[in-house]
Motif scaffolding. Structure first.
Motif, mmCIF file in Angstrom:
data_model
loop_
_atom_site.group_PDB
_atom_site.id
_atom_site.type_symbol
_atom_site.label_atom_id
_atom_site.label_comp_id
_atom_site.label_asym_id
_atom_site.label_seq_id
_atom_site.Cartn_x
_atom_site.Cartn_y
_atom_site.Cartn_z
ATOM 1 N N MET A 1 -17.654 -5.689 14.181
ATOM 2 C CA MET A 1 -17.671 -4.290 13.810
ATOM 3 C C MET A 1 -18.921 -4.040 12.954
ATOM 4 O O MET A 1 -19.171 -4.779 12.001
ATOM 5 C CB MET A 1 -16.399 -3.961 13.030
ATOM 6 N N PRO A 2 -19.704 -2.975 13.267
ATOM 7 C CA PRO A 2 -20.912 -2.719 12.486
ATOM 8 C C PRO A 2 -20.578 -2.278 11.065
ATOM 9 O O PRO A 2 -19.611 -1.566 10.830
ATOM 10 C CB PRO A 2 -21.612 -1.601 13.255
ATOM 11 N N LYS A 3 -21.397 -2.753 10.160
ATOM 12 C CA LYS A 3 -21.213 -2.355 8.769
ATOM 13 C C LYS A 3 -21.976 -1.064 8.522
ATOM 14 O O LYS A 3 -22.987 -0.782 9.151
ATOM 15 C CB LYS A 3 -21.730 -3.429 7.831
ATOM 16 N N SER A 4 -21.496 -0.284 7.576
ATOM 17 C CA SER A 4 -22.201 0.947 7.232
ATOM 18 C C SER A 4 -22.738 0.833 5.807
ATOM 19 O O SER A 4 -22.235 0.076 4.984
ATOM 20 C CB SER A 4 -21.270 2.156 7.347
ATOM 21 N N LEU A 5 -23.772 1.608 5.552
ATOM 22 C CA LEU A 5 -24.349 1.641 4.220
ATOM 23 C C LEU A 5 -23.547 2.594 3.346
ATOM 24 O O LEU A 5 -23.087 3.633 3.818
ATOM 25 C CB LEU A 5 -25.788 2.170 4.282
ATOM 26 N N PRO A 6 -23.407 2.298 2.082
ATOM 27 C CA PRO A 6 -22.822 3.289 1.172
ATOM 28 C C PRO A 6 -23.718 4.537 1.187
ATOM 29 O O PRO A 6 -24.929 4.438 1.410
ATOM 30 C CB PRO A 6 -22.856 2.598 -0.193
ATOM 31 N N TYR A 7 -23.126 5.692 0.935
ATOM 32 C CA TYR A 7 -23.867 6.944 1.047
ATOM 33 C C TYR A 7 -25.136 6.957 0.207
ATOM 34 O O TYR A 7 -26.203 7.355 0.681
ATOM 35 C CB TYR A 7 -22.986 8.145 0.678
ATOM 36 N N HIS A 8 -25.054 6.541 -1.044
ATOM 37 C CA HIS A 8 -26.232 6.583 -1.910
ATOM 38 C C HIS A 8 -27.370 5.748 -1.324
ATOM 39 O O HIS A 8 -28.525 6.211 -1.278
ATOM 40 C CB HIS A 8 -25.883 6.097 -3.327
ATOM 41 N N ASP A 9 -27.069 4.547 -0.870
ATOM 42 C CA ASP A 9 -28.096 3.691 -0.277
ATOM 43 C C ASP A 9 -28.692 4.333 0.972
ATOM 44 O O ASP A 9 -29.904 4.274 1.191
ATOM 45 C CB ASP A 9 -27.514 2.321 0.071
ATOM 46 N N PHE A 10 -27.839 4.931 1.793
ATOM 47 C CA PHE A 10 -28.308 5.617 3.003
ATOM 48 C C PHE A 10 -29.214 6.787 2.639
ATOM 49 O O PHE A 10 -30.281 6.967 3.231
ATOM 50 C CB PHE A 10 -27.108 6.108 3.824
ATOM 51 N N LEU A 11 -28.810 7.591 1.642
ATOM 52 C CA LEU A 11 -29.608 8.746 1.213
ATOM 53 C C LEU A 11 -30.975 8.291 0.717
ATOM 54 O O LEU A 11 -32.007 8.845 1.111
ATOM 55 C CB LEU A 11 -28.876 9.526 0.121
ATOM 56 N N ILE A 12 -31.022 7.292 -0.127
ATOM 57 C CA ILE A 12 -32.292 6.799 -0.666
ATOM 58 C C ILE A 12 -33.173 6.271 0.461
ATOM 59 O O ILE A 12 -34.386 6.524 0.476
ATOM 60 C CB ILE A 12 -32.057 5.721 -1.752
ATOM 61 N N LEU A 13 -32.588 5.600 1.414
ATOM 62 C CA LEU A 13 -33.341 5.112 2.566
ATOM 63 C C LEU A 13 -33.973 6.276 3.335
ATOM 64 O O LEU A 13 -35.143 6.228 3.716
ATOM 65 C CB LEU A 13 -32.423 4.289 3.473
ATOM 66 N N GLN A 14 -33.205 7.342 3.561
ATOM 67 C CA GLN A 14 -33.718 8.520 4.261
ATOM 68 C C GLN A 14 -34.818 9.205 3.456
ATOM 69 O O GLN A 14 -35.810 9.682 4.004
ATOM 70 C CB GLN A 14 -32.585 9.521 4.534
ATOM 71 N N LEU A 15 -34.637 9.280 2.136
ATOM 72 C CA LEU A 15 -35.592 9.979 1.269
ATOM 73 C C LEU A 15 -36.905 9.221 1.112
ATOM 74 O O LEU A 15 -37.875 9.778 0.585
ATOM 75 C CB LEU A 15 -34.969 10.234 -0.108
ATOM 76 N N LYS A 16 -36.990 8.004 1.587
ATOM 77 C CA LYS A 16 -38.252 7.266 1.544
ATOM 78 C C LYS A 16 -39.294 7.915 2.454
ATOM 79 O O LYS A 16 -40.489 7.700 2.289
ATOM 80 C CB LYS A 16 -38.043 5.800 1.886
ATOM 81 N N ASP A 17 -38.843 8.701 3.396
ATOM 82 C CA ASP A 17 -39.740 9.485 4.249
ATOM 83 C C ASP A 17 -40.098 10.752 3.467
ATOM 84 O O ASP A 17 -39.220 11.582 3.208
ATOM 85 C CB ASP A 17 -39.040 9.840 5.555
ATOM 86 N N PRO A 18 -41.364 10.923 3.066
ATOM 87 C CA PRO A 18 -41.742 12.093 2.260
ATOM 88 C C PRO A 18 -41.396 13.434 2.912
ATOM 89 O O PRO A 18 -41.047 14.382 2.211
ATOM 90 C CB PRO A 18 -43.251 11.935 2.082
ATOM 91 N N SER A 19 -41.467 13.508 4.227
ATOM 92 C CA SER A 19 -41.109 14.765 4.916
ATOM 93 C C SER A 19 -39.630 15.068 4.725
ATOM 94 O O SER A 19 -39.245 16.215 4.499
ATOM 95 C CB SER A 19 -41.430 14.677 6.410
ATOM 96 N N TYR A 20 -38.802 14.062 4.827
ATOM 97 C CA TYR A 20 -37.371 14.241 4.617
ATOM 98 C C TYR A 20 -37.102 14.608 3.164
ATOM 99 O O TYR A 20 -36.292 15.491 2.870
ATOM 100 C CB TYR A 20 -36.616 12.958 4.997
ATOM 101 N N ALA A 21 -37.801 13.953 2.242
ATOM 102 C CA ALA A 21 -37.631 14.246 0.818
ATOM 103 C C ALA A 21 -38.011 15.697 0.517
ATOM 104 O O ALA A 21 -37.331 16.374 -0.257
ATOM 105 C CB ALA A 21 -38.470 13.286 -0.019
ATOM 106 N N ALA A 22 -39.071 16.182 1.140
ATOM 107 C CA ALA A 22 -39.505 17.568 0.920
ATOM 108 C C ALA A 22 -38.450 18.559 1.403
ATOM 109 O O ALA A 22 -38.116 19.523 0.702
ATOM 110 C CB ALA A 22 -40.840 17.815 1.623
ATOM 111 N N VAL A 23 -37.898 18.323 2.573
ATOM 112 C CA VAL A 23 -36.850 19.211 3.105
ATOM 113 C C VAL A 23 -35.595 19.125 2.242
ATOM 114 O O VAL A 23 -34.941 20.133 1.970
ATOM 115 C CB VAL A 23 -36.547 18.872 4.585
#
Length: 115
Positions: A1-23
């Protein structure tokens, strides 16, 4: 079964993209009609972006500076926030709103101009 990231870790990972962080920040700055600003929510969003885009060794410095600038009053806050965002590779901008034509047509200054 695939593991999932905790929300905070997932959010920080997404926000590493400056375009995503800006939006992400843009959505926190925009308010719906009648909606009141939530300073703590904005502080949290800015904090997330600093965590994602800032270097780990400077995370506490970014957070301390954010706390200082958000406790300021007056127009200095805007300028200091712009400078703070630049340190993270982002910039503060102003854009034309979607309902600009309606605002211009209904503005008191426009209705006072008679030819």
């Amino acid at each position: 079964m695939p593991k999932s990231l905790p929300y905070h870790d997932f959010l920080i990972l997404q926000l590493k993209d400056p375009s995503y962080a800006a939006v992400y920040l843009e959505t926190h700055f925009e308010l719906d009609e009648g909606e009141s600003p939530d300073p703590e929510l904005l502080r949290l969003a800015l904090s997330h972006v600093a965590e994602a885009l800032g270097s780990p060794d400077k995370a506490k410095i970014y957070q301390k500076k954010l706390d200082e600038l958000l406790s300021q009053r007056g127009s200095d806050v805007i300028y200091n926030l712009g400078t703070w965002l630049q340190l993270l590779g982002l910039k503060l901008t102003v854009a034309v709103g979607d309902d600009t034509q309606e605002i211009v047509e209904n503005s008191p200054a426009n209705s006072e101009v008679l030819v």
